[in-house]
Design a protein around this motif. Structure first.
Motif, PDB file in Angstrom:
ATOM      1  N   ALA A 146     -19.322 -28.946   7.307  1.00 54.70           N
ATOM      2  CA  ALA A 146     -19.795 -29.349   8.632  1.00 54.70           C
ATOM      3  C   ALA A 146     -20.599 -30.640   8.599  1.00 54.70           C
ATOM      4  N   HIS A 147     -21.136 -31.003   7.422  1.00 48.10           N
ATOM      5  CA  HIS A 147     -22.012 -32.180   7.320  1.00 48.10           C
ATOM      6  C   HIS A 147     -21.604 -33.044   6.124  1.00 48.10           C
ATOM      7  N   PRO A 148     -20.376 -33.547   6.136  1.00 49.25           N
ATOM      8  CA  PRO A 148     -19.895 -34.300   4.974  1.00 49.25           C
ATOM      9  C   PRO A 148     -20.664 -35.582   4.702  1.00 49.25           C
ATOM     10  N   GLY A 149     -21.247 -36.169   5.727  1.00 52.80           N
ATOM     11  CA  GLY A 149     -22.000 -37.394   5.511  1.00 52.80           C
ATOM     12  C   GLY A 149     -23.388 -37.164   4.962  1.00 52.80           C
ATOM     13  N   ARG A 150     -23.815 -35.921   4.929  1.00 52.62           N
ATOM     14  CA  ARG A 150     -25.184 -35.596   4.528  1.00 52.62           C
ATOM     15  C   ARG A 150     -25.257 -34.877   3.194  1.00 52.62           C
ATOM     16  N   VAL A 151     -24.193 -34.151   2.827  1.00 54.42           N
ATOM     17  CA  VAL A 151     -24.205 -33.318   1.622  1.00 54.42           C
ATOM     18  C   VAL A 151     -23.391 -34.000   0.527  1.00 54.42           C
ATOM     19  N   ALA A 152     -24.047 -34.300  -0.594  1.00 58.66           N
ATOM     20  CA  ALA A 152     -23.383 -34.997  -1.688  1.00 58.66           C
ATOM     21  C   ALA A 152     -22.903 -34.062  -2.781  1.00 58.66           C
ATOM     22  N   ALA A 153     -23.480 -32.873  -2.861  1.00 56.39           N
ATOM     23  CA  ALA A 153     -23.081 -31.917  -3.893  1.00 56.39           C
ATOM     24  C   ALA A 153     -23.432 -30.516  -3.414  1.00 56.39           C
ATOM     25  N   ALA A 154     -22.629 -29.545  -3.828  1.00 61.64           N
ATOM     26  CA  ALA A 154     -22.903 -28.152  -3.469  1.00 61.64           C
ATOM     27  C   ALA A 154     -22.409 -27.251  -4.590  1.00 61.64           C
ATOM     28  N   ALA A 155     -23.217 -26.244  -4.898  1.00 61.44           N
ATOM     29  CA  ALA A 155     -22.868 -25.283  -5.940  1.00 61.44           C
ATOM     30  C   ALA A 155     -22.949 -23.872  -5.365  1.00 61.44           C
ATOM     31  N   GLY A 156     -22.080 -23.015  -5.853  1.00 53.86           N
ATOM     32  CA  GLY A 156     -22.097 -21.618  -5.446  1.00 53.86           C
ATOM     33  C   GLY A 156     -21.978 -20.726  -6.670  1.00 53.86           C
TER      34      GLY A 156
END
Length: 255
Positions: A146-156
């Protein structure tokens, strides 16, 4: 590791005020931001200790109570050591709470969390990273999409139901993600069978998302949570190494 300061904060959110925990290096200098998504058991002392460890590595970490619509944490009373096998009523109470948090609500709330981090003097300019546990892995994917311009990395980590038949399944929204993703799947996890692991991998590859998916063999769902019977020290330390590596690559120029 640096000295850390942790405080309770209130975040204006889509439908009220989300209570949250903020951890950051005690020097007060702005640092890269990490949005930390809880597991189903919610904001509690052990998650605060995880946030402190992450802050000690040089990050400003926000852990919101994503169930804030139902009250401040804890939204349901839990024992110090959480064992649903010994007390089946734990999931009888938590199931409806988890189900109440729809993808639409998550995306709306994420905007509030990200805005709060952007406005904080403790947060460095630039994008943020996300880490999520159990249900929090789904929240991490939905937020990154939903926020591709704000989130540079994500881990789960030990995420469940990441690639189901639901129209809003996380794997169906990855096409808009520009962040780098990392998943540490639990090898022993009924909520993420092999079919879903393959489906998620295929969706990420087809969408061209930079990613790495690893299965932590023999680790149980919840392996990072030391206040539950699922905890696995070796898998937990592997998770920390993978997470810190992802964050270091993402924020190398800021640290």
């Amino acid at each position: 590791m640096t000295d850390v300061q942790g405080t309770a904060v209130d975040v204006p959110a889509a439908d009220g005020v989300a209570d949250a925990y903020l951890a950051h290096p005690a020097d007060g200098n702005p640092r890269p931001a990490v949005l930390f998504y809880q597991d189903a058991y919610g904001l509690r002392p052990y998650l605060r200790s995880m946030a402190d460890r992450l802050a000690g590595a040089g990050y400003t970490v926000l852990v919101p109570n994503v169930f804030y619509r139902l009250g401040r944490a804890p939204v349901t009373e839990l024992p110090e050591f959480i064992d649903p096998g010994a007390d089946p009523t734990i999931w009888e109470r938590l199931g409806p709470i988890v189900a109440s948090l729809t993808p639409d609500l998550i995306e709306r709330d994420a905007e509030s969390y990200l805005r709060w981090l952007a406005d904080s003097p403790l947060t460095a300019d630039g994008p943020v990273a996300i880490t999520g546990y159990c249900m929090g892995a789904r929240l991490a994917v939905w937020t990154a999409a939903a926020h591709p311009g704000r989130v540079a990395a994500a881990a789960g980590f030990h995420g469940g139901r990441l690639a189901t038949d639901d129209p809003r399944s996380p794997h169906r929204v990855v096409g808009s993600i520009t962040a780098e993703l990392y998943f540490g799947h639990a090898g022993d996890d009924a909520s993420l069978p092999d079919e879903q692991v393959r489906r998620l991998e295929e969706a990420l590859t087809e969408a061209g998302v930079r990613h790495r998916c690893e299965v932590y063999e023999h680790a149980k769902h919840g392996y990072t949570q030391a206040d539950t019977p699922a905890y696995d020290r070796a898998a937990d330390e592997r998770h920390w190494a993978a997470l810190l590596d992802l964050l270091e690559r993402t924020f190398r120029q800021s640290l």
